[in-house]
Design an enzyme around this catalytic site. Structure first.
Site, mmCIF file in Angstrom:
data_model
loop_
_atom_site.group_PDB
_atom_site.id
_atom_site.type_symbol
_atom_site.label_atom_id
_atom_site.label_comp_id
_atom_site.label_asym_id
_atom_site.label_seq_id
_atom_site.Cartn_x
_atom_site.Cartn_y
_atom_site.Cartn_z
ATOM 1 N N ASP A 64 0.806 -1.227 0.000
ATOM 2 C CA ASP A 64 0.000 0.000 0.000
ATOM 3 C C ASP A 64 0.841 1.280 0.000
ATOM 4 O O ASP A 64 0.295 2.358 -0.214
ATOM 5 C CB ASP A 64 -0.968 0.017 1.187
ATOM 6 C CG ASP A 64 -0.245 -0.067 2.530
ATOM 7 O OD1 ASP A 64 0.997 0.041 2.567
ATOM 8 O OD2 ASP A 64 -0.928 -0.252 3.559
ATOM 9 N N HIS A 65 2.133 1.174 0.219
ATOM 10 C CA HIS A 65 2.951 2.388 0.307
ATOM 11 C C HIS A 65 3.544 2.786 -1.048
ATOM 12 O O HIS A 65 3.257 3.842 -1.572
ATOM 13 C CB HIS A 65 4.093 2.169 1.314
ATOM 14 C CG HIS A 65 3.736 2.551 2.716
ATOM 15 N ND1 HIS A 65 2.673 2.007 3.381
ATOM 16 C CD2 HIS A 65 4.292 3.434 3.577
ATOM 17 C CE1 HIS A 65 2.598 2.541 4.602
ATOM 18 N NE2 HIS A 65 3.578 3.409 4.734
ATOM 19 N N ASP A 119 4.131 -0.858 10.987
ATOM 20 C CA ASP A 119 3.602 0.448 10.587
ATOM 21 C C ASP A 119 3.035 1.090 11.832
ATOM 22 O O ASP A 119 2.323 0.438 12.614
ATOM 23 C CB ASP A 119 2.513 0.292 9.528
ATOM 24 C CG ASP A 119 2.090 1.647 8.992
ATOM 25 O OD1 ASP A 119 2.589 2.041 7.929
ATOM 26 O OD2 ASP A 119 1.273 2.322 9.653
ATOM 27 N N ARG A 379 -1.133 12.976 10.004
ATOM 28 C CA ARG A 379 0.079 13.726 10.328
ATOM 29 C C ARG A 379 0.200 14.944 9.424
ATOM 30 O O ARG A 379 -0.045 14.845 8.226
ATOM 31 C CB ARG A 379 1.324 12.846 10.164
ATOM 32 C CG ARG A 379 1.465 11.848 11.292
ATOM 33 C CD ARG A 379 2.655 10.915 11.108
ATOM 34 N NE ARG A 379 2.733 9.994 12.235
ATOM 35 C CZ ARG A 379 3.284 8.789 12.196
ATOM 36 N NH1 ARG A 379 3.824 8.349 11.076
ATOM 37 N NH2 ARG A 379 3.297 8.026 13.270
ATOM 38 N N SER A 533 9.539 8.765 14.019
ATOM 39 C CA SER A 533 8.918 7.536 13.549
ATOM 40 C C SER A 533 9.628 6.313 14.110
ATOM 41 O O SER A 533 10.687 6.411 14.730
ATOM 42 C CB SER A 533 8.937 7.479 12.027
ATOM 43 O OG SER A 533 10.077 6.809 11.562
ATOM 44 N N ARG A 535 10.906 3.929 12.340
ATOM 45 C CA ARG A 535 11.666 3.240 11.282
ATOM 46 C C ARG A 535 12.960 2.614 11.805
ATOM 47 O O ARG A 535 13.851 3.283 12.300
ATOM 48 C CB ARG A 535 11.948 4.185 10.117
ATOM 49 C CG ARG A 535 12.916 5.294 10.392
ATOM 50 C CD ARG A 535 12.926 6.321 9.264
ATOM 51 N NE ARG A 535 11.674 7.054 9.243
ATOM 52 C CZ ARG A 535 11.535 8.300 8.778
ATOM 53 N NH1 ARG A 535 12.564 8.938 8.270
ATOM 54 N NH2 ARG A 535 10.374 8.906 8.812
#
Lengths: 640, 640
Positions: A64-65, A119, A379, A533, A535
């Site tokens: 989806d990204h 995610d 965001r 984030s 990540r």
């Protein structure tokens, strides 16, 4: 003593530790999900664990990204994820099937279950009473392999909703109000539970909007009770069998309480550039709008889209506005196509984008320079839209649609009677874009395109360490400082060697080159190092560059965990004044590091003939991981 | 002597020259169109001409290329084009309204009219009997200002269609057959007219597919008669009033003739990497397919999409295939949404992309490494998809849809009975996304974002010229060599200073720097210099870098015209052997250039103490433009 909803689910999944505030607990994980920007790395890590078939009840890989595909890298990632999923017992949701959190809610989520996802908006699942956490890819890999997921035992917050929303006021306005009150730091280390008479007035998609944006509170996760509304939703999805009731005990004890009277709420917006910078639409006034984007895992449900279609029907998007619509899933999209709502949206002059994250993650639709963009997303950080000077406002779908027509920020309450949108009793169920795992996994060949490079693995801690200080930073370094993302760099998430050229590029462009010359070294950080984030690339890339330790005044929680996972020592100055005594280029020695980490004692540091002490505040499990050179090494040791 | 259709339209619009083979003729232009990748530059040039309102019957600015918007540059271009259009009498088709050629056919095109567009597939308009040409942005700017459009008088080719297509054989297969027979060079300097009993069997969208891909023949343009089919189409668009009948005279004389028996045609594909590399689907066999893309200005009509929907209905896209659908316009999209066909497409597992050029121009959806992609598009050049080693096959929508289900290249004739698709008697007309010019242009402020830089203007030729040889190339330099495009560079079409850093980057990376050091100079080219696309940036960027002349063995026609437009001298070696006597870094002098160009005599060239002659073979009009330092300077002189 009575239990909260979260405590009940935690207790039912506890495999390690005690549920005492601040203590690390290990949880059995029922379900996992990944998206494609983090998925490739997670599955490479899973492969490295040598587990044949996933040990979870259900693991799903979503695409989806990176769906714009401006180069072969994305399609190669999709191919790799598709084949590795089929081989190892993982469901694969093809590009176009929708946003992971929306599809998971529709087709896989279940009350009372634990879910981790690579995610940060995985807590969306709390909308149907799951305990769902955003996690690093390695955590997901470990969970797929049957390992526990570790978190510090969170505090419990109860948000009591009284009354009911007035017409045109939306679930988005509820979570914006929570953000206004608690701030973007207010949820750190906490689970937010929703309770009160207002809960029953909210549909599942509305609840999911609220739990989704719990991520913006910094919360560990958010959760709603599982009630008749939840049952009706699951039955309409043909999955009534997974429903179980869930509620907190009457005498459950919360660390914090908050009450929101839904009757008094007005349409709100989070102004640039922070989700807690909240004001009423009325208060902000009729500012001119250049772009409106509706969609994202926050507001892309059938319910949201039907409201938007009803507002747009027979109207025309203002000539100066670009309106984009990204339905959350193929299910949503097809239901809109079947019932005529999509035609109403198209006829009004909207641009229909693919069912994917799209503009929410800066994947296209960057606004014009200094443009005002209203978005139903979660965001509004500066520059996240791809346009550095754009002004992003987070709003409800109702406010977004009303403003798209008017061309200025518009309170939907001015639109007159609100259209009645009923939740369907039967959703349109079509799982054709979800590919099941292979019946004969041995026949599946995993395809690795040329952009997919192995990820770096740490090495076991040695008796002592000597290296150079390769960077010294200020306070509040974010993961974006450590490793920028955006449309141009996201395709390289699977290619650590290439991505490493961008490490700290906006802080000190010579950092990657210096690391290569020195064979790595130690980073000196200020306070709150690694905020932002989740990540894990912000740890993996420094690991690739040879970074062995980060010595900082303090760390952001998730980044610290990611450092440990990578086998990088997260050290804090015992005396913050020592920060001023070290400089870029100094030689740094940790003469007894192995023994000190092993014993849990302070770490001796020598810089320029001077010695001082540092702390390595980690759990016993993390200590073992650091000794092994990272969590993956440790998990493999454990498996043997 | 009887006239061809083209001769009739040319004669009715002739304002300069004689219609004799090879002679330059000047045409009055009724309509213009631009797209956004070329539009910004065209409107900057139009603004520089100082004309207040366009002098055409209809000029339209479309947004269809840079719709991914992975940065502020694209939205800024859209804003500039939108405001400059409103100020100067130009219609503005917003992003999302569709592909320029499809929308123009639906809403603006008219038989017997002339159209030029800054996109090479403008000849699509020939499907309704327009004489429509692809042109440089400056040509469009001049036409908007009321100036003539100049071309060498083309030769006439008649393609006679006999019989009728068999079920499952498509208009795409007709043009692929023409390409197979004539090759990608076969149409150069020619207008292709379609005639014969087969014409009446083809709908307007089918005819437009054929004229669209006339561009791949290298043809000047292609045209169909305007008949009852044309009238019915225009009436269904609510524009019956613009219809006029058009046919060639029975005794019209053609330079070339070709006959295609439609009864014998089979489904065809153009194999990698050239549109004329054509073979039957049957002959190629059932190769495995990774991606199928349906759309583009070639095959995105309502008629095409309805065929695709009928094939996909109740079926499922193969698990290993990614199928993308890009409807050609908001009209097409909304009609599919209203009649249920879109739902059939979505339910089969297709990815619906925005109504735009999309993957056809490499804007996203790059296939996986070495992937096989079937596309209903018009070009399959190596690397154009964004994946260098992908294998692109050009096919009909029927072949594409059949193969998407099967997962292998599939002859649609194997599908059984063909569904009957009728052309609608009433299209869904909604021009809300087409913004009309302002009623009070003086109130419109033209907005120029920071990426929009002025374009360079040449200076009048001086008596003599001395400079360095800044590049010496081999034969067959393409416009891609001169200036690469692709998703990463297209946003910089509006920023010549930035774009100039990429000039000849793949031939000699030091070229831009060298030009800056030397203050420009002269390029030495081989044979066929400047072949490929019509992009005028391949002349504008060298002009920006100070290039004053290109001295080559021979030129491609359109690039030569673009050089003249920019005021760069296109010189050819009188004796090609002199090519070997000049080298990079030599000083080159044109001691009498002004006088020689003025007189139309040969140009004296001095290199390293040696003198030789060059030719400057241009029309009188071009000669005047070169003296003025480019066509825009010349047009302004003329206007005074």
């Amino acid at each position: 003593m009575g239990k909260t909803i979260a405590e009940k689910i935690l207790a039912a999944h506890l495999v390690d530790g005690e549920m005492l505030p601040g203590q690390e607990i290990g949880l059995r994980i029922d379900q996992t999900l990944t998206q494609d920007a983090t998925g490739t790395m997670a599955y490479l890590q899973f492969e490295a664990m040598g587990v044949d078939q996933v040990k979870t009840e259900r693991s799903v890989a979503y695409i989806d990204h990176n769906t714009l595909q401006s180069g072969f890298e994305n399609a190669d990632d999709h191919k790799y994820i598709g084949t590795v999923a089929r081989k190892h017992g993982i469901y694969y949701s093809k590009a176009g099937n929708g946003i992971c959190h929306q599809v998971h809610l529709e087709r896989f989520g279940a009350p009372g279950k634990t879910l981790i996802g690579s995610d940060s908006h995985t807590p969306t699942g709390g909308g149907i009473g799951m305990l769902a956490f955003g996690a690093g890819g390695l955590d997901v890999a470990v969970a797929m392999g049957g390992g526990a997921y570790y978190i510090p035992m969170p505090k419990m917050v109860r948000v009591t909703l009284t009354g009911a929303l007035k017409p045109w006021v939306s679930a988005k306005d509820i979570i914006l109000e929570v953000l206004r009150r608690m701030s973007v730091k207010g949820g750190v280390g906490k689970i937010i539970e929703y309770a009160g008479e207002g809960v029953a007035t909210l549909s599942v998609p509305e609840r999911a909007t609220i739990t989704n944006m719990g991520a913006e509170l910094g919360a560990t996760t958010s959760v709603f009770p599982s009630d008749d509304v939840t049952r009706a939703f699951l039955e309409a999805q043909g999955r009534g069998d997974v429903w179980v009731p869930l509620a907190s005990d009457p005498d459950a004890v919360y660390d914090e309480e908050l009450t929101i009277d839904l009757n008094t709420l007005k349409p709100l917006a989070a102004k640039p550039h922070m989700p807690d910078n909240v004001e009423t639409i009325e208060g902000i006034g009729a500012i001119k709008v250049n772009q409106v984007c509706i969609g994202s895992c926050t507001n892309s449900s059938y319910y949201d889209m039907m409201k938007v279609a009803a507002i747009l029907k027979g109207k025309r998007v203002h000539p100066d506005v670009s309106l984009t619509i990204s339905p959350g899933s193929m299910q949503v999209f097809n239901m809109l196509a079947k019932n005529g709502a999509l035609s109403d949206i198209i006829a009004a002059g909207a641009r229909i984008l693919e069912c994917a994250c799209g503009p929410c993650i800066g994947m296209g639709q960057s606004p014009e320079s200094a443009g005002v963009s209203l978005r139903t997303f979660n965001r509004n950080f500066e520059g996240r839209s791809g346009t550095q000077d754009a002004k992003i406002y987070l709003v409800s779908p109702e406010t977004a649609a009303a403003s798209a027509i008017a061309g200025v920020l518009t309170d939907p309450c001015t639109l007159g009677d609100m259209p009645q949108i009923d939740m369907p009793t039967h959703f349109d169920i079509n799982d054709d874009m979800i590919i099941k795992p292979a019946e004969h996994p041995e026949d599946v060949e995993v395809v690795r395109g040329p952009n997919i490079h192995p990820f770096p693995l740490g090495s076991a801690l040695e008796a002592s360490y000597t290296g150079k200080i390769v960077l010294k930073t200020e306070d509040n370094i974010t993961t974006d400082h450590i490793l920028p993302a955006g449309a141009k760099l996201l395709p390289y998430r699977s290619n650590i060697p290439y991505y490493s050229n961008y490490c700290f590029i906006n802080v000190d462009p010579k950092f990657p080159e210096r690391c290569k010359q020195e064979g790595g070294g130690v980073i000196i950080g200020g306070a709150n190092y690694g905020q932002g984030s989740s990540r894990e690339h912000a740890a993996l890339v420094p690991l690739y560059l040879g970074v062995k330790a980060v010595l900082a005044k303090s760390f952001a929680r998730i980044h610290k965990a990611n450092l440990v996972n990578s086998g990088i020592l997260p050290l804090t100055f015992a005396d913050p004044a020592d920060y001023d005594a070290v400089a870029l280029g100094n030689t740094i020695t940790l003469p007894h590091v192995l023994e000190e980490v092993k014993n849990g004692s302070q770490i001796t540091v020598q810089v320029g003939g001077r010695a001082f002490m540092a702390d390595c505040e980690v759990s016993d499990r993390q200590r073992a991981a650091l000794l092994a050179g990272g969590t993956l090494n440790y998990a493999k040791q454990q498996a043997k």
